[in-house]
Write a protein that holds these residues in place. Structure first.
Motif, short mmCIF file in Angstrom:
data_model
loop_
_atom_site.label_atom_id
_atom_site.label_comp_id
_atom_site.label_asym_id
_atom_site.label_seq_id
_atom_site.Cartn_x
_atom_site.Cartn_y
_atom_site.Cartn_z
N VAL A 1 1.80 -2.62 6.11
CA VAL A 1 0.87 -3.73 6.06
C VAL A 1 1.43 -4.80 5.14
N GLU A 2 1.14 -6.04 5.46
CA GLU A 2 1.45 -7.15 4.56
C GLU A 2 0.34 -8.19 4.71
N LEU A 3 -0.39 -8.41 3.63
CA LEU A 3 -1.51 -9.34 3.61
C LEU A 3 -1.33 -10.33 2.48
N ALA A 4 -1.65 -11.58 2.76
CA ALA A 4 -1.83 -12.57 1.71
C ALA A 4 -3.32 -12.79 1.55
N LEU A 5 -3.79 -12.79 0.31
CA LEU A 5 -5.23 -12.93 0.06
C LEU A 5 -5.46 -13.96 -1.03
N LEU A 6 -6.41 -14.84 -0.78
CA LEU A 6 -6.80 -15.84 -1.77
C LEU A 6 -8.07 -15.34 -2.44
N VAL A 7 -7.99 -15.14 -3.76
CA VAL A 7 -9.07 -14.51 -4.50
C VAL A 7 -9.52 -15.42 -5.62
N HIS A 8 -10.83 -15.60 -5.75
CA HIS A 8 -11.34 -16.39 -6.87
C HIS A 8 -11.18 -15.60 -8.15
N ARG A 9 -10.87 -16.30 -9.24
CA ARG A 9 -10.59 -15.61 -10.50
C ARG A 9 -11.75 -14.72 -10.95
N ASP A 10 -12.99 -15.08 -10.59
CA ASP A 10 -14.14 -14.28 -10.99
C ASP A 10 -14.20 -12.94 -10.27
N ARG A 11 -13.43 -12.79 -9.19
CA ARG A 11 -13.49 -11.57 -8.39
C ARG A 11 -12.20 -10.77 -8.45
N VAL A 12 -11.26 -11.19 -9.28
CA VAL A 12 -9.96 -10.50 -9.33
C VAL A 12 -10.13 -9.04 -9.73
N GLY A 13 -10.97 -8.76 -10.73
CA GLY A 13 -11.16 -7.37 -11.16
C GLY A 13 -11.69 -6.50 -10.05
N ASP A 14 -12.71 -6.96 -9.34
CA ASP A 14 -13.27 -6.20 -8.22
C ASP A 14 -12.24 -6.04 -7.11
N PHE A 15 -11.49 -7.09 -6.86
CA PHE A 15 -10.46 -7.03 -5.83
C PHE A 15 -9.41 -5.97 -6.17
N GLU A 16 -8.94 -5.95 -7.39
CA GLU A 16 -7.92 -4.97 -7.78
C GLU A 16 -8.47 -3.55 -7.69
N GLN A 17 -9.74 -3.35 -8.02
CA GLN A 17 -10.35 -2.03 -7.87
C GLN A 17 -10.40 -1.62 -6.40
N ALA A 18 -10.67 -2.59 -5.52
CA ALA A 18 -10.70 -2.29 -4.08
C ALA A 18 -9.30 -1.92 -3.57
N VAL A 19 -8.27 -2.57 -4.11
CA VAL A 19 -6.89 -2.21 -3.74
C VAL A 19 -6.59 -0.78 -4.18
N ASP A 20 -6.99 -0.44 -5.40
CA ASP A 20 -6.77 0.93 -5.89
C ASP A 20 -7.49 1.94 -5.00
N ALA A 21 -8.72 1.62 -4.61
CA ALA A 21 -9.48 2.53 -3.76
C ALA A 21 -8.81 2.71 -2.40
N LEU A 22 -8.27 1.63 -1.84
CA LEU A 22 -7.55 1.73 -0.57
C LEU A 22 -6.31 2.60 -0.72
N GLY A 23 -5.61 2.43 -1.83
CA GLY A 23 -4.43 3.26 -2.08
C GLY A 23 -4.80 4.73 -2.18
N ASP A 24 -5.93 5.03 -2.82
CA ASP A 24 -6.38 6.42 -2.91
C ASP A 24 -6.75 6.96 -1.53
N GLU A 25 -7.38 6.10 -0.72
CA GLU A 25 -7.78 6.52 0.62
C GLU A 25 -6.58 6.84 1.49
N TRP A 26 -5.54 6.04 1.37
CA TRP A 26 -4.33 6.29 2.15
C TRP A 26 -3.43 7.34 1.54
N ASP A 27 -3.69 7.69 0.28
CA ASP A 27 -2.94 8.71 -0.43
C ASP A 27 -1.45 8.37 -0.36
N GLU A 28 -0.62 9.35 -0.05
CA GLU A 28 0.83 9.12 -0.04
C GLU A 28 1.34 8.67 1.32
#
Length: 250
Positions: A199-226
């Motif tokens: 996958v390759e995505l470009a995402l435009l994120v408002h600074r107020d949502r960066v923390g939530d966005f990064e948590q969502a990326v971590d959750a996706l990584g956990d979901e996909w595991d290795e």
């Protein structure tokens, strides 16, 4: 005149430049030229020295990406040179003042991130083979056989596996957008460059949502595991989301 002016980006006036910016072409320093509410980030470059080395490209990228980490930025493409500082004002800032001001307003407070993912190729292919009896049969048909004698079977096997990979890749891109899109102002799906790209995505994120966005990326990584190894890059200059000039009325 022995030098010209290299332009990295347009920003709002009165910006405080980050420290440690490396100029393109061996110039002395990165500086700012103000014009009203706008400013151009620039440096001097020798007129007789061609630009285009890897070092020049990296210096440009580092400068615009560093700026993007602390302010709203309209990045210029690599290699933007004008005659002098006066031309920066007359030919760039003044000539396009209305568009630049509008585009900065559209991107205000937003940061671009790039998410890339790569498959564990062995695990990916093993899963495809396990799930498809036809591919299993083709694999058995060519295993240990003369490659020339099983040429067409090997082509069919390769095409069948490639078709599965494309479907999986499309599904994974859709899932990434589903999981991360709610935290982004805009998304852009790209074709992975690497053969094992997931996958390759470009995402435009408002600074107020960066923390939530990064948590969502971590959750996706956990979901996909290795199965998929994710890498988040950014903030970077928002090349993928530069606003198109509004159409003139009438």
């Amino acid at each position: 005149m022995s030098s010209a002016t290299y332009v990295y980006a347009v920003v709002a006036a009165d910006i405080d430049l980050p420290e440690g910016l490396t100029p393109v072409g061996g110039g002395e320093e990165v500086a700012v030229i103000d014009h009203g509410q706008l400013a151009a980030v620039v440096s001097d470059v020798p007129r007789d020295a061609p630009l285009g080395s890897r070092e020049d490209l990296l210096a440009h990228e580092r400068t615009v990406n560093t700026l993007a980490g602390s302010t709203t930025v309209l990045p210029m493409r690599f290699g933007g040179v004008v005659d002098d500082d006066r031309a920066v004002v007359d030919e760039l800032l003044a000539a396009h003042q209305e568009y630049f001001a509008w585009a900065l307003e559209q991107l205000d407070g937003c940061r671009q991130f790039v998410l890339t993912g790569r498959y564990d190729s062995d695990r990916l292919v093993a899963g495809i083979v396990e799930a498809d009896p036809e591919i299993q049969q083709l694999g058995e048909a060519v295993r240990g056989k003369d490659p020339d004698a099983t040429y067409y079977e090997r082509i069919r096997l390769g095409e069948a596996i490639a078709g599965h990979v494309e479907r999986i890749r499309s599904d994974d891109a859709d899932l990434a957008v589903e999981r991360l899109g709610p935290f982004a102002v805009a998304t852009s799906v790209k074709e992975p460059a690497a053969e094992d790209g997931a996958v390759e995505l470009a995402l435009l994120v408002h600074r107020d949502r960066v923390g939530d966005f990064e948590q969502a990326v971590d959750a996706l990584g956990d979901e996909w595991d290795e199965r998929v190894r994710l890498r988040l890059i950014g903030p970077v200059a928002p090349y993928d989301f530069l606003p198109e000039p509004p159409e003139a009325e009438g």
